[in-house]
Every structure is written in C-alpha cells, then in structure tokens.
Design a protein around this motif. Structure first.
Motif, PDB file in Angstrom:
ATOM      1  N   GLY A  11       1.086  -1.075   0.175  1.00  0.00           N
ATOM      2  CA  GLY A  11      -0.177   0.062  -0.217  1.00  0.00           C
ATOM      3  C   GLY A  11       0.294   1.297  -0.029  1.00  0.00           C
ATOM      4  N   TYR A  12       1.938   1.084   0.826  1.00  0.00           N
ATOM      5  CA  TYR A  12       2.425   2.275   0.979  1.00  0.00           C
ATOM      6  C   TYR A  12       2.919   2.277  -0.668  1.00  0.00           C
ATOM      7  CZ  TYR A  12       6.656   5.426   1.626  1.00  0.00           C
ATOM      8  OH  TYR A  12       7.709   6.529   1.444  1.00  0.00           O
ATOM      9  N   PHE A  13       3.678   1.849  -1.439  1.00  0.00           N
ATOM     10  CA  PHE A  13       4.259   1.376  -3.003  1.00  0.00           C
ATOM     11  C   PHE A  13       3.553   1.811  -3.804  1.00  0.00           C
ATOM     12  CE2 PHE A  13       5.003  -0.247  -6.610  1.00  0.00           C
ATOM     13  CZ  PHE A  13       6.589  -0.104  -6.924  1.00  0.00           C
ATOM     14  N   ALA A  14       2.333   1.655  -3.633  1.00  0.00           N
ATOM     15  CA  ALA A  14       1.470   2.028  -4.476  1.00  0.00           C
ATOM     16  C   ALA A  14       1.131   3.412  -4.325  1.00  0.00           C
ATOM     17  CB  ALA A  14       0.362   0.717  -3.889  1.00  0.00           C
ATOM     18  N   ASP A  15       0.610   4.649  -2.995  1.00  0.00           N
ATOM     19  CA  ASP A  15       0.836   5.541  -2.487  1.00  0.00           C
ATOM     20  C   ASP A  15       2.798   6.226  -2.610  1.00  0.00           C
ATOM     21  OD1 ASP A  15      -1.288   5.048  -1.268  1.00  0.00           O
ATOM     22  OD2 ASP A  15      -0.470   5.300   0.679  1.00  0.00           O
ATOM     23  N   ARG A  16       3.262   5.869  -2.762  1.00  0.00           N
ATOM     24  CA  ARG A  16       4.574   6.177  -3.205  1.00  0.00           C
ATOM     25  C   ARG A  16       4.989   6.545  -5.085  1.00  0.00           C
ATOM     26  NH1 ARG A  16       8.476   9.944  -2.527  1.00  0.00           N
ATOM     27  NH2 ARG A  16      10.438   9.186  -2.337  1.00  0.00           N
ATOM     28  N   PHE A  17       5.023   5.481  -5.276  1.00  0.00           N
ATOM     29  CA  PHE A  17       4.823   5.118  -6.591  1.00  0.00           C
ATOM     30  C   PHE A  17       3.815   5.373  -7.531  1.00  0.00           C
ATOM     31  CE2 PHE A  17       8.644   3.734  -4.570  1.00  0.00           C
ATOM     32  CZ  PHE A  17       9.569   4.222  -5.286  1.00  0.00           C
ATOM     33  N   GLY A  18       2.761   5.023  -7.198  1.00  0.00           N
ATOM     34  CA  GLY A  18       1.378   5.397  -7.627  1.00  0.00           C
ATOM     35  C   GLY A  18       0.537   4.044  -8.289  1.00  0.00           C
ATOM     36  N   ARG A  19      -0.318   4.232  -8.078  1.00  0.00           N
ATOM     37  CA  ARG A  19      -1.314   2.858  -8.810  1.00  0.00           C
ATOM     38  C   ARG A  19      -1.311   2.096  -9.411  1.00  0.00           C
ATOM     39  NH1 ARG A  19      -3.002   4.340  -3.477  1.00  0.00           N
ATOM     40  NH2 ARG A  19      -4.274   5.568  -3.274  1.00  0.00           N
ATOM     41  N   LYS A  20      -1.318   3.038 -10.698  1.00  0.00           N
ATOM     42  CA  LYS A  20      -0.566   1.735 -12.043  1.00  0.00           C
ATOM     43  C   LYS A  20       0.344   0.939 -11.797  1.00  0.00           C
ATOM     44  CE  LYS A  20      -3.411   5.053 -15.219  1.00  0.00           C
ATOM     45  NZ  LYS A  20      -3.370   5.717 -16.391  1.00  0.00           N
ATOM     46  N   THR A  21       1.346   1.361 -11.272  1.00  0.00           N
ATOM     47  CA  THR A  21       2.421   1.135 -11.339  1.00  0.00           C
ATOM     48  C   THR A  21       2.207  -0.182 -10.227  1.00  0.00           C
ATOM     49  OG1 THR A  21       4.128   3.340 -11.353  1.00  0.00           O
ATOM     50  CG2 THR A  21       5.143   1.026 -10.930  1.00  0.00           C
ATOM     51  N   ALA A  22       2.011   0.065  -9.177  1.00  0.00           N
ATOM     52  CA  ALA A  22       1.140  -1.067  -7.954  1.00  0.00           C
ATOM     53  C   ALA A  22       0.919  -2.561  -8.892  1.00  0.00           C
ATOM     54  CB  ALA A  22       1.165  -0.468  -6.721  1.00  0.00           C
ATOM     55  N   LEU A  23       0.300  -1.614  -9.638  1.00  0.00           N
ATOM     56  CA  LEU A  23      -1.202  -2.793 -10.466  1.00  0.00           C
ATOM     57  C   LEU A  23       0.217  -4.071 -11.469  1.00  0.00           C
ATOM     58  CD1 LEU A  23      -4.404  -1.058 -11.558  1.00  0.00           C
ATOM     59  CD2 LEU A  23      -3.938  -2.941  -9.650  1.00  0.00           C
ATOM     60  N   VAL A  24       0.723  -2.769 -12.359  1.00  0.00           N
ATOM     61  CA  VAL A  24       1.663  -3.673 -13.042  1.00  0.00           C
ATOM     62  C   VAL A  24       2.984  -4.436 -12.273  1.00  0.00           C
ATOM     63  CG1 VAL A  24       4.164  -3.213 -14.723  1.00  0.00           C
ATOM     64  CG2 VAL A  24       1.522  -1.621 -14.780  1.00  0.00           C
ATOM     65  N   THR A  25       2.975  -3.923 -11.327  1.00  0.00           N
ATOM     66  CA  THR A  25       4.241  -4.639 -10.777  1.00  0.00           C
ATOM     67  C   THR A  25       3.663  -6.392  -9.820  1.00  0.00           C
ATOM     68  OG1 THR A  25       5.430  -2.332  -9.442  1.00  0.00           O
ATOM     69  CG2 THR A  25       5.453  -4.981  -8.093  1.00  0.00           C
ATOM     70  N   GLY A  26       2.362  -5.729  -9.281  1.00  0.00           N
ATOM     71  CA  GLY A  26       1.550  -7.029  -9.010  1.00  0.00           C
ATOM     72  C   GLY A  26       1.169  -7.782 -10.380  1.00  0.00           C
ATOM     73  N   SER A  27       1.697  -7.379 -11.305  1.00  0.00           N
ATOM     74  CA  SER A  27       0.903  -8.114 -12.828  1.00  0.00           C
ATOM     75  C   SER A  27       2.322  -9.374 -13.577  1.00  0.00           C
ATOM     76  CB  SER A  27       0.138  -7.577 -13.970  1.00  0.00           C
ATOM     77  OG  SER A  27      -0.867  -7.057 -13.024  1.00  0.00           O
ATOM     78  N   ILE A  28       3.444  -8.595 -12.943  1.00  0.00           N
ATOM     79  CA  ILE A  28       5.165  -9.018 -13.806  1.00  0.00           C
ATOM     80  C   ILE A  28       4.944 -10.192 -12.072  1.00  0.00           C
ATOM     81  CG2 ILE A  28       7.078  -8.364 -13.542  1.00  0.00           C
ATOM     82  CD1 ILE A  28       6.442  -5.590 -14.132  1.00  0.00           C
ATOM     83  N   ILE A  29       4.166 -10.296 -11.170  1.00  0.00           N
ATOM     84  CA  ILE A  29       4.947 -10.483  -9.840  1.00  0.00           C
ATOM     85  C   ILE A  29       4.279 -12.453  -9.482  1.00  0.00           C
ATOM     86  CG2 ILE A  29       4.755 -11.773  -7.342  1.00  0.00           C
ATOM     87  CD1 ILE A  29       6.095  -7.910  -6.714  1.00  0.00           C
ATOM     88  N   LEU A  30       2.974 -11.376 -10.652  1.00  0.00           N
ATOM     89  CA  LEU A  30       2.101 -12.796 -10.408  1.00  0.00           C
ATOM     90  C   LEU A  30       2.547 -14.477 -11.879  1.00  0.00           C
ATOM     91  CD1 LEU A  30      -0.649 -13.835  -9.238  1.00  0.00           C
ATOM     92  CD2 LEU A  30      -1.755 -13.016 -10.658  1.00  0.00           C
ATOM     93  N   PRO A  31       2.610 -13.962 -12.735  1.00  0.00           N
ATOM     94  CA  PRO A  31       2.932 -15.380 -13.170  1.00  0.00           C
ATOM     95  C   PRO A  31       4.425 -15.511 -13.378  1.00  0.00           C
ATOM     96  CG  PRO A  31       2.821 -12.997 -14.679  1.00  0.00           C
ATOM     97  CD  PRO A  31       2.900 -12.432 -13.465  1.00  0.00           C
ATOM     98  N   VAL A  32       5.257 -14.876 -12.192  1.00  0.00           N
ATOM     99  CA  VAL A  32       6.925 -15.179 -11.593  1.00  0.00           C
ATOM    100  C   VAL A  32       6.317 -16.085 -10.690  1.00  0.00           C
ATOM    101  CG1 VAL A  32       8.304 -15.166 -10.248  1.00  0.00           C
ATOM    102  CG2 VAL A  32       8.035 -13.422 -11.885  1.00  0.00           C
ATOM    103  N   SER A  33       5.094 -16.243 -10.017  1.00  0.00           N
ATOM    104  CA  SER A  33       4.549 -17.765  -8.708  1.00  0.00           C
ATOM    105  C   SER A  33       4.029 -18.886  -9.746  1.00  0.00           C
ATOM    106  CB  SER A  33       3.519 -17.115  -8.376  1.00  0.00           C
ATOM    107  OG  SER A  33       2.437 -16.790  -9.047  1.00  0.00           O
ATOM    108  N   VAL A  34       3.925 -17.729 -11.187  1.00  0.00           N
ATOM    109  CA  VAL A  34       3.208 -19.649 -11.824  1.00  0.00           C
ATOM    110  C   VAL A  34       4.112 -20.241 -12.380  1.00  0.00           C
ATOM    111  CG1 VAL A  34       1.546 -20.151 -13.699  1.00  0.00           C
ATOM    112  CG2 VAL A  34       0.964 -18.105 -12.399  1.00  0.00           C
ATOM    113  N   ALA A  35       5.076 -19.535 -13.385  1.00  0.00           N
ATOM    114  CA  ALA A  35       6.197 -20.090 -13.446  1.00  0.00           C
ATOM    115  C   ALA A  35       7.004 -20.698 -11.924  1.00  0.00           C
ATOM    116  CB  ALA A  35       6.858 -19.523 -13.873  1.00  0.00           C
TER     117      ALA A  35
END
Length: 130
Positions: free
Chosen positions: A72-96
């Motif tokens: 949440g702090y990351f989203a406040d600091r760097f932006g909500r879209k950036t946080a969503l993109v970061t989560g969208s990058i981490i999720l396929p890593v977990s699938v891999a």
C-alpha cells in the motif's frame, strides 16, 4: 474560462473511461483463479502431503498479511498503476515457480509470491476506479 474547465473535465473523463476496460480485464484475470479447483490434486500428484498443501496456504495468507502495508505504501509512493503492473509481473513468476519447481519449497515460494502479488492488487483497482 468555463470552456477550459469543461474541456479539462471531458479530458479527465476520457482518461477514466480508458481505464475502465483495463481494470475489468485485470480483475477478470485475477479473479478467474482457474487452478484452484485442481490445485490440491496437482500438489498431491507432485508428492505433497495434505499438511504441506495446507502449509503452502498458510504461507500465502502470511505473505498477504505481511506485505499488505508495504504494498500500500508502494502504491501511494509510486502510483496505483505502477503497483498494479508490479503485481501483474510478480503473479506470472509464481505460476512459473509452480510449473518448473515442483517441490514443496517451490510451491511454498510460489504461494509467497502469489500473496505478495495479491497485496499489490489489493485496493488499487478500486482506488483507480473511483
């Protein structure tokens, strides 16, 4: 002056409308947890006991609890879209990790990454929508 404000308001509305379909796609992907009905069978097939399967879910839940505030702090600091993109990058890593490292350690690490990714998503979609 009034016309400028109207044009600015229309421009903001267009930006918001362009985000709506993107958010719907993102939520659709995130909430369509297709693997959940078969994940226990998949884990059992790869030699995990029920205790280890439930332990991976404990890791998932703990990762969400621990990473909720920092994400949440990351989203406040760097932006909500950036946080969503970061989560969208981490999720396929977990699938891999699940696909290529089929041991308890791999599954546990994947559960942790999935929990962190979900923490990046948490609340950001609603914040962007409103």
């Amino acid at each position: 002056m009034l016309q400028q404000k109207t044009e600015q308001h229309n421009l903001e509305n267009m930006k918001l409308r362009s985000n709506l379909w993107k958010l719907r796609i993102l939520q659709g992907i995130r909430f369509s947890v297709i693997a959940m009905p078969i994940i226990v069978i998949f884990f059992k097939t790869n030699g995990l006991s029920y205790f280890e399967i439930f332990l991976t879910q404990v890791f998932f839940s703990a990762a969400i609890i621990i990473s909720e505030i920092p994400c949440g702090y990351f989203a406040d600091r760097f932006g909500r879209k950036t946080a969503l993109v970061t989560g969208s990058i981490i999720l396929p890593v977990s699938v891999a990790l699940i696909a290529f490292w089929q041991t308890f350690a791999g599954f546990a690490l994947a559960a942790i990454f999935t929990g962190i990714a979900f923490s990046f998503f948490s609340g950001n979609e609603s914040a962007l929508l409103y």
